[in-house]
Design a protein around this motif. Structure first.
Motif, short mmCIF file in Angstrom:
data_model
loop_
_atom_site.label_atom_id
_atom_site.label_comp_id
_atom_site.label_asym_id
_atom_site.label_seq_id
_atom_site.Cartn_x
_atom_site.Cartn_y
_atom_site.Cartn_z
N VAL A 94 0.86 -1.18 0.00
CA VAL A 94 0.00 0.00 0.00
C VAL A 94 0.90 1.23 0.00
O VAL A 94 1.74 1.39 0.89
CB VAL A 94 -0.92 0.04 1.23
CG1 VAL A 94 -1.69 1.35 1.29
CG2 VAL A 94 -1.89 -1.14 1.19
N LEU A 95 0.73 2.08 -1.01
CA LEU A 95 1.52 3.30 -1.10
C LEU A 95 0.88 4.41 -0.28
O LEU A 95 1.51 5.03 0.58
CB LEU A 95 1.67 3.70 -2.57
CG LEU A 95 2.64 4.83 -2.90
CD1 LEU A 95 4.03 4.56 -2.35
CD2 LEU A 95 2.69 5.02 -4.42
N THR A 96 -0.41 4.66 -0.52
CA THR A 96 -1.12 5.69 0.24
C THR A 96 -2.62 5.56 0.02
O THR A 96 -3.07 4.93 -0.94
CB THR A 96 -0.64 7.11 -0.14
OG1 THR A 96 -1.18 8.07 0.76
CG2 THR A 96 -1.05 7.47 -1.56
N ASP A 97 -3.40 6.14 0.91
CA ASP A 97 -4.85 6.21 0.78
C ASP A 97 -5.26 7.68 0.75
O ASP A 97 -4.79 8.47 1.57
CB ASP A 97 -5.54 5.53 1.99
CG ASP A 97 -5.16 4.06 2.12
OD1 ASP A 97 -5.04 3.39 1.08
OD2 ASP A 97 -5.00 3.59 3.26
N VAL A 98 -6.15 8.04 -0.18
CA VAL A 98 -6.53 9.44 -0.32
C VAL A 98 -8.03 9.57 -0.56
O VAL A 98 -8.68 8.65 -1.05
CB VAL A 98 -5.77 10.14 -1.47
CG1 VAL A 98 -4.28 10.19 -1.19
CG2 VAL A 98 -6.04 9.46 -2.80
N TYR A 99 -8.57 10.72 -0.19
CA TYR A 99 -9.88 11.17 -0.65
C TYR A 99 -9.61 12.16 -1.79
O TYR A 99 -8.90 13.15 -1.59
CB TYR A 99 -10.65 11.87 0.46
CG TYR A 99 -11.09 10.95 1.59
CD1 TYR A 99 -12.03 9.95 1.37
CD2 TYR A 99 -10.56 11.09 2.87
CE1 TYR A 99 -12.43 9.11 2.40
CE2 TYR A 99 -10.96 10.25 3.91
CZ TYR A 99 -11.89 9.27 3.66
OH TYR A 99 -12.28 8.44 4.68
N THR A 100 -10.16 11.91 -2.96
CA THR A 100 -9.81 12.73 -4.12
C THR A 100 -10.34 14.16 -4.02
O THR A 100 -9.60 15.11 -4.28
CB THR A 100 -10.34 12.08 -5.41
OG1 THR A 100 -11.75 11.86 -5.28
CG2 THR A 100 -9.63 10.76 -5.69
N THR A 101 -11.59 14.31 -3.67
CA THR A 101 -12.20 15.66 -3.59
C THR A 101 -13.18 15.67 -2.42
O THR A 101 -14.40 15.67 -2.63
CB THR A 101 -12.94 16.01 -4.90
OG1 THR A 101 -13.80 14.91 -5.27
CG2 THR A 101 -11.98 16.31 -6.02
N PRO A 102 -12.70 15.69 -1.19
CA PRO A 102 -13.58 15.51 -0.03
C PRO A 102 -14.59 16.63 0.18
O PRO A 102 -15.54 16.46 0.96
CB PRO A 102 -12.61 15.42 1.14
CG PRO A 102 -11.36 16.09 0.67
CD PRO A 102 -11.29 15.80 -0.80
N GLY A 103 -14.43 17.75 -0.50
CA GLY A 103 -15.42 18.81 -0.38
C GLY A 103 -16.67 18.57 -1.21
O GLY A 103 -17.70 19.21 -0.99
N GLY A 104 -16.60 17.64 -2.17
CA GLY A 104 -17.75 17.42 -3.03
C GLY A 104 -18.00 15.99 -3.44
O GLY A 104 -18.90 15.71 -4.23
N CYS A 105 -17.19 15.06 -2.93
CA CYS A 105 -17.34 13.66 -3.31
C CYS A 105 -16.75 12.79 -2.21
O CYS A 105 -15.74 13.16 -1.60
CB CYS A 105 -16.60 13.40 -4.64
SG CYS A 105 -16.68 11.70 -5.24
N ASP A 106 -17.36 11.64 -1.95
CA ASP A 106 -16.85 10.76 -0.89
C ASP A 106 -15.91 9.69 -1.44
O ASP A 106 -15.61 8.71 -0.75
CB ASP A 106 -17.99 10.14 -0.09
CG ASP A 106 -18.76 9.07 -0.85
OD1 ASP A 106 -18.56 8.92 -2.07
OD2 ASP A 106 -19.60 8.38 -0.22
#
Length: 208
Positions: free
Chosen positions: A111-123
């Motif tokens: 696992v390299l990393t975990d991210v939320y791509t656009t947390p202001g408008g998408c989950d």
């Protein structure tokens, strides 16, 4: 103070789903703010995704060039795709995407990393893997369709991709995060210190 994201959930007094698509939908929640006011928040509900930084023995990354209609550009990206079903094992999904998009398999996964791509408008939550020990996959190639039918595949030196990111020439979220994360990991404890491929993922829980 520990710098770490933490779960939190403000009270929702009402919710609607005005649009349902094939894989995603749009939800409208009425959310109670800390001052007691209630505001409306519209956001895209997403099943989650996986992406793969496939790094070969010559320090090249496998990348794909694909048309993305919302931004009207052909973007260089790393292999990626949706979690097809709730609770799907993300490692198996990543292995599937690497096979389908590049006809490649890998011996070593982290696992390299975990991210939320656009947390202001998408989950949407994305788990980005590092794959090494690359080789050609067995069997017939996956038959591409739609945007993928026009897709180009290349192997580009990691350093060249990093320069492109910082120069503003490469914009795909997963490629940017993945490339810079590999460099950061190398500068820190090393790639072998990354989390194992089956590490827990609270944003999208799964069964091994």
């Amino acid at each position: 103070m520990t710098i770490k994201d933490a779960p939190a959930e403000w009270r929702v007094t009402a919710t609607q789903t005005p649009f349902k698509g094939n894989k995603t939908s749009v939800r409208t929640d009425e959310v109670v703010m800390p001052d007691g006011s209630v505001v409306r928040r519209d956001y895209q509900v997403h099943p989650g995704s996986v992406a793969v930084v496939a790094l070969d023995d010559d320090d090249r990354v496998l990348v794909l060039r694909q048309y993305r209609h919302p931004v009207r550009q052909k973007l260089w990206e790393i292999p990626a795709g949706l979690l097809d079903v709730p609770g799907e094992n993300p490692l198996r999904a990543a292995q599937r995407e690497l096979y389908e998009e590049a006809h490649v398999k890998a011996e070593e996964w982290r696992v390299l990393t975990d991210v939320y791509t656009t947390p202001g408008g998408c989950d949407e939550a994305v788990r980005i893997f590092l794959a090494r020990g690359l080789s050609e996959a067995e069997g017939e190639r996956y038959e591409a369709a739609e945007e993928e039918a026009d897709m180009e595949v290349a192997r580009v030196p990691l350093a060249e991709l990093a320069r492109g990111v910082l120069a503003g020439d490469l914009h795909n979220n997963c490629l940017v995060v993945g490339v810079l994360s590999v460099l950061s990991a190398r500068a820190g404890d090393g790639l072998d210190a990354l989390r194992p491929a089956e590490a827990p993922w609270p944003a999208r829980p799964f069964e091994a």
